[in-house]
Design an enzyme around this catalytic site. Structure first.
Site, PDB file in Angstrom:
ATOM      1  CG  ASP A  79      -1.939   1.072   1.247  1.00 26.87           C
ATOM      2  OD1 ASP A  79      -2.440   1.419   0.164  1.00 26.87           O
ATOM      3  OD2 ASP A  79      -2.263   1.572   2.345  1.00 26.87           O
ATOM      4  CG  ASP A 101       0.680   7.807  -3.213  1.00 24.03           C
ATOM      5  OD1 ASP A 101       0.461   8.682  -4.071  1.00 24.03           O
ATOM      6  OD2 ASP A 101       0.427   7.969  -2.003  1.00 24.03           O
ATOM      7  CG  HIS A 173      -4.878   8.687   4.239  1.00 23.76           C
ATOM      8  ND1 HIS A 173      -4.845   9.400   3.075  1.00 23.76           N
ATOM      9  CD2 HIS A 173      -4.839   7.380   3.868  1.00 23.76           C
ATOM     10  CE1 HIS A 173      -4.776   8.574   2.045  1.00 23.76           C
ATOM     11  NE2 HIS A 173      -4.777   7.342   2.502  1.00 23.76           N
TER      12      HIS A 173
END
Length: 285
Positions: A79, A101, A173
């Site tokens: 992730d 990302d 987040h």
């Protein structure tokens, strides 16, 4: 063996729950929760968690082994990886799904680097998730009121060839309160136009009813990290506060593992079945 790939998991469920772990006991709890719910799940290890451990291989191998031994389908996923070398290492280790990302970069560079990573990953048969802009809570563009543009999302997917896209629709987040308000109309418009599954990051801040509504609107992968860490921490703190003589970590980590397993099972019933129990913690916004 229950280690599976993301495409298969998404094919079998209306949406999938993706839970982040840091240490082994939390990973075990996530798998136990999936087994309790009788549902597949995604076991996620972030780049930040890799940095905490100092290397990828030990945690990744542990997650892959847990998935192999699980009685329900488990996807192991890297992730929020910003380091391409880390992505390449995960692919080499057999991790079947990664998120690259590059959202912190200028748009043209984000597109170029994401496309290159996707091409390498696809050659190895690995699923690729990406992010357009930074989701709130990371100091990026998606602060409250900022949302993913539908046309930009469509163009980004076409230019990069990614398999899934994390979008900004109101979550953030690292939230510790489940009161985020999502833009379900935007989710519906994105789901109609974007050709790949949509991913909701920051789902720890979304109540059960909000998660269910987002899935009904078109979200397919629901990422939850802070919430399960908070559940474990609360359970551990409770045990330690009752007895100052405890020194065996197994005593309090077992309590934390059990609490997280129960919560993961409950959340998976919300995500997979739309089962919302009135009065449950976080059941309403």
């Amino acid at each position: 063996m229950a280690l599976t790939d993301m495409a298969s998991l998404l094919r079998d469920y209306r949406a999938v729950g993706a839970f982040n772990f840091v240490q082994l006991e939390l990973a075990e709890a996530i798998v136990l929760g999936a087994e309790e719910a009788g549902a597949g799940a995604v076991l996620q290890l972030s780049e930040n968690a890799v940095r905490f451990h100092g290397s990828l291989a030990p945690a990744a191998y542990a997650a892959l082994r847990l998935a192999d031994q699980a009685s329900t389908p488990i996807v192991v996923h890297l992730d929020h990886a910003t380091d391409e070398a880390l992505v390449d290492e995960a692919i080499a280790l057999g991790v079947p799904s990664i998120m690259f990302d590059a959202a912190h970069l200028p748009e043209s560079e984000n597109v170029e680097r994401t496309r290159e990573v996707a091409q390498r990953a696809h050659t190895a048969g690995v699923w690729v998730e990406a992010e357009l802009g930074e989701i709130g809570g990371k100091g990026g563009a998606h602060t409250p009121g900022v949302r993913t543009n539908v046309d930009d999302a469509v163009a980004f997917c076409a230019a990069t060839g990614v398999d899934a896209l994390a979008v900004a629709v109101g979550s953030s987040h690292a939230m510790t309160h489940r009161d985020a308000q999502l833009d379900n109309d935007l989710i519906r418009r994105l789901a109609r136009s974007v050709p790949v599954p949509l991913v909701l990051h920051g789902s720890s801040g979304v109540a059960d009813s909000g998660i269910d509504a987002a899935i009904r609107a078109g979200m397919r992968k629901i990422n939850i990290g802070t919430h399960v860490s908070a559940v474990m921490t609360h359970a551990v703190r409770k045990v330690l506060s009752t007895d100052s003589t405890i020194v065996d970590p197994r005593t309090y980590l077992a309590a934390g593992r059990s609490a997280v397993a129960s919560e993961v099972a409950r959340l998976l019933r919300v995500i997979v079945e739309g089962h919302i129990r009135v009065g449950a913690p976080g059941s309403t916004s």
